[in-house]
Design a protein around this motif. Structure first.
Motif, mmCIF file in Angstrom:
data_model
loop_
_atom_site.group_PDB
_atom_site.id
_atom_site.type_symbol
_atom_site.label_atom_id
_atom_site.label_comp_id
_atom_site.label_asym_id
_atom_site.label_seq_id
_atom_site.Cartn_x
_atom_site.Cartn_y
_atom_site.Cartn_z
ATOM 1 N N GLY A 54 6.871 16.159 20.129
ATOM 2 C CA GLY A 54 5.661 17.004 20.761
ATOM 3 C C GLY A 54 5.893 18.201 19.736
ATOM 4 O O GLY A 54 6.395 18.291 18.721
ATOM 5 N N GLU A 55 5.038 19.324 19.966
ATOM 6 C CA GLU A 55 4.784 20.403 19.153
ATOM 7 C C GLU A 55 5.778 21.491 19.453
ATOM 8 O O GLU A 55 6.631 22.040 18.444
ATOM 9 C CB GLU A 55 3.259 21.012 19.497
ATOM 10 C CG GLU A 55 2.847 22.015 18.544
ATOM 11 C CD GLU A 55 1.628 22.512 18.828
ATOM 12 O OE1 GLU A 55 0.732 21.930 18.505
ATOM 13 O OE2 GLU A 55 1.469 23.771 19.221
ATOM 14 N N GLY A 56 5.695 22.309 20.620
ATOM 15 C CA GLY A 56 6.816 23.067 20.815
ATOM 16 C C GLY A 56 6.612 23.526 22.459
ATOM 17 O O GLY A 56 5.636 23.114 23.129
ATOM 18 N N PRO A 57 7.649 24.106 22.998
ATOM 19 C CA PRO A 57 7.683 24.225 24.553
ATOM 20 C C PRO A 57 6.462 25.095 24.865
ATOM 21 O O PRO A 57 6.053 26.134 24.249
ATOM 22 C CB PRO A 57 9.207 25.231 24.722
ATOM 23 C CG PRO A 57 9.930 25.012 23.427
ATOM 24 C CD PRO A 57 8.761 24.458 22.231
ATOM 25 N N GLY A 58 6.144 24.943 26.119
ATOM 26 C CA GLY A 58 5.231 25.905 26.702
ATOM 27 C C GLY A 58 5.876 26.678 27.948
ATOM 28 O O GLY A 58 7.103 26.626 27.725
ATOM 29 N N GLU B 39 8.339 24.732 30.087
ATOM 30 C CA GLU B 39 9.485 24.245 29.415
ATOM 31 C C GLU B 39 10.579 25.446 29.109
ATOM 32 O O GLU B 39 11.773 25.359 28.985
ATOM 33 C CB GLU B 39 8.897 23.665 28.086
ATOM 34 C CG GLU B 39 8.225 22.208 28.269
ATOM 35 C CD GLU B 39 6.740 22.349 28.658
ATOM 36 O OE1 GLU B 39 6.247 23.425 28.643
ATOM 37 O OE2 GLU B 39 6.308 21.448 29.333
ATOM 38 N N PRO C 139 11.721 19.859 27.551
ATOM 39 C CA PRO C 139 10.518 19.472 27.042
ATOM 40 C C PRO C 139 9.747 18.750 28.035
ATOM 41 O O PRO C 139 10.268 18.088 28.839
ATOM 42 C CB PRO C 139 10.931 18.604 25.969
ATOM 43 C CG PRO C 139 12.174 17.697 26.317
ATOM 44 C CD PRO C 139 12.856 18.701 27.056
ATOM 45 N N PHE C 140 8.422 19.067 27.913
ATOM 46 C CA PHE C 140 7.406 18.217 28.712
ATOM 47 C C PHE C 140 7.562 18.166 30.188
ATOM 48 O O PHE C 140 7.702 17.214 30.804
ATOM 49 C CB PHE C 140 7.290 16.846 27.988
ATOM 50 C CG PHE C 140 6.454 16.887 26.876
ATOM 51 C CD1 PHE C 140 5.011 17.101 26.755
ATOM 52 C CD2 PHE C 140 7.092 16.713 25.650
ATOM 53 C CE1 PHE C 140 4.050 16.988 25.660
ATOM 54 C CE2 PHE C 140 5.962 16.788 24.426
ATOM 55 C CZ PHE C 140 4.875 17.056 24.377
ATOM 56 N N ASN D 164 10.761 18.011 20.381
ATOM 57 C CA ASN D 164 9.751 19.112 19.716
ATOM 58 C C ASN D 164 9.992 19.500 18.157
ATOM 59 O O ASN D 164 11.068 19.416 17.990
ATOM 60 C CB ASN D 164 9.307 20.248 20.586
ATOM 61 C CG ASN D 164 8.414 20.036 21.967
ATOM 62 O OD1 ASN D 164 7.672 19.301 21.998
ATOM 63 N ND2 ASN D 164 9.373 20.451 23.221
ATOM 64 N N HIS E 211 -2.145 14.476 21.485
ATOM 65 C CA HIS E 211 -0.973 15.184 22.328
ATOM 66 C C HIS E 211 -1.534 15.156 23.863
ATOM 67 O O HIS E 211 -2.767 15.503 24.106
ATOM 68 C CB HIS E 211 -1.147 16.939 21.913
ATOM 69 C CG HIS E 211 0.117 17.384 22.338
ATOM 70 N ND1 HIS E 211 -0.057 17.839 23.785
ATOM 71 C CD2 HIS E 211 1.225 17.960 21.819
ATOM 72 C CE1 HIS E 211 1.207 18.691 24.150
ATOM 73 N NE2 HIS E 211 2.033 18.551 22.899
HETATM 74 N N1 URA Z 1 3.684 20.698 24.715
HETATM 75 C C1 URA Z 1 4.639 20.253 23.750
HETATM 76 O O1 URA Z 1 4.512 19.932 22.653
HETATM 77 N N2 URA Z 1 5.962 20.118 24.138
HETATM 78 C C2 URA Z 1 6.364 20.411 25.211
HETATM 79 O O2 URA Z 1 7.809 20.187 25.458
HETATM 80 C C3 URA Z 1 5.555 20.614 26.462
HETATM 81 C C4 URA Z 1 4.112 21.168 25.988
#
Ligand code: URA
Length: 264
Positions: free
Chosen positions: A118-122, A125, A131-132, A158, A232
């Protein structure tokens, strides 16, 4: 009819809901194949070696990346991943550390055949260090279940390991500083298939920025793994009409993994 374990019933209902959203109304039973072979001895000298014929995208030199080869040779993937986590430490290599609560390293099976990026934590997370795990994560879980897999059977990571402020896209400086750790994780797990979730993951794995439409629907290669690009889950939550396209991408991954795809 035998009664179902409530946990299994819930999982089945979640999967059926996802299929229904995709317009799928008839189902098959998947025959589970022989289990994955687990490599017994970990080959440390090939950890970062590109597979022959696999183009590695150029990337910026790291200012402060720790030594690639650990001094103590790990004997299994979980230990090798633990060493990468230790190398990351209480990271302050980029500005994202200022706003983070927890570093989000990864989740799942170190021996997974399938790896999602994925991209990065929200916010969720960042709070949990996994993650996710928010709304997009719930949809990703449903996508994984629709492929006939469990979340614990795949590996999830991520591009960046710290939450960007206001969930903005990571800056190139941040992504280039953090992604070498992701590449090392990929080199350890050595999945057969990687699914890049969204444009940021696709950009930093493929080393080039291109519209997602031009990258989806075909198989790329990355460090010896097959790489498939799809939307995504957060985008799919905003535009559920694209779920059909995402499902088509996941079916490519399933074919490559020998998982039985629906015939229709
Ligand atoms: N979106 C992401 O790209 N990664 C995550 O871990 C959560 C949401």
């Amino acid at each position: 009819m035998p009664s179902l374990d409530p946990a299994i019933r819930d999982a089945l209902e979640a999967r059926l809901r996802f299929y229904r959203e995709l317009g799928v109304t008839d189902f098959y039973r998947r025959v589970v194949g022989p289990s994955q072979t687990i490599i017994a001895a970990f080959e440390t000298d090939t950890l970062n070696a590109p597979q022959e014929g696999t183009p590695i995208p150029p990337r910026k030199p790291m200012q402060s990346l720790p030594p690639v080869a650990p001094e103590v040779a790990p004997t299994d993937r979980a230990s090798a991943l633990q060493l990468i986590r230790e190398d990351i430490g209480d990271c302050t290599r980029c500005a994202l550390h200022k706003g983070r609560n927890k570093i989000v390293f990864a989740d799942g099976d170190p021996n997974a055949r399938l790896l999602f990026v994925g991209e990065g934590p929200g916010a969720d997370e960042d709070a949990q260090g996994l993650p996710f795990v928010g709304r997009a994560g719930q949809l990703l879980n449903n996508m994984i279940a629709a492929m006939g897999l469990k979340r614990e059977e795949v590996y999830i990571a991520n591009v960046v390991k710290c939450r960007p402020p206001q969930n903005r896209t990571p800056e190139p400086e941040e992504a280039n500083t953090c992604s070498p750790f992701l590449f090392r994780q990929i080199d350890v797990v050595r999945p057969e298939v990687i699914v890049a979730l969204g444009a940021t993951a696709a950009t930093y794995l493929l080393g080039q920025r291109q519209p997602l439409a031009g990258l989806r629907g075909r198989i790329h290669s990355f460090r010896g793994s097959k790489l498939i690009v799809t939307y995504h889950p957060a985008f799919l939550l905003r535009d559920p009409r694209q779920k059909k396209e995402a499902w088509a991408d996941l079916q490519i991954a399933m074919r490559e993994l020998g998982l039985k795809a629906k015939s229709s």
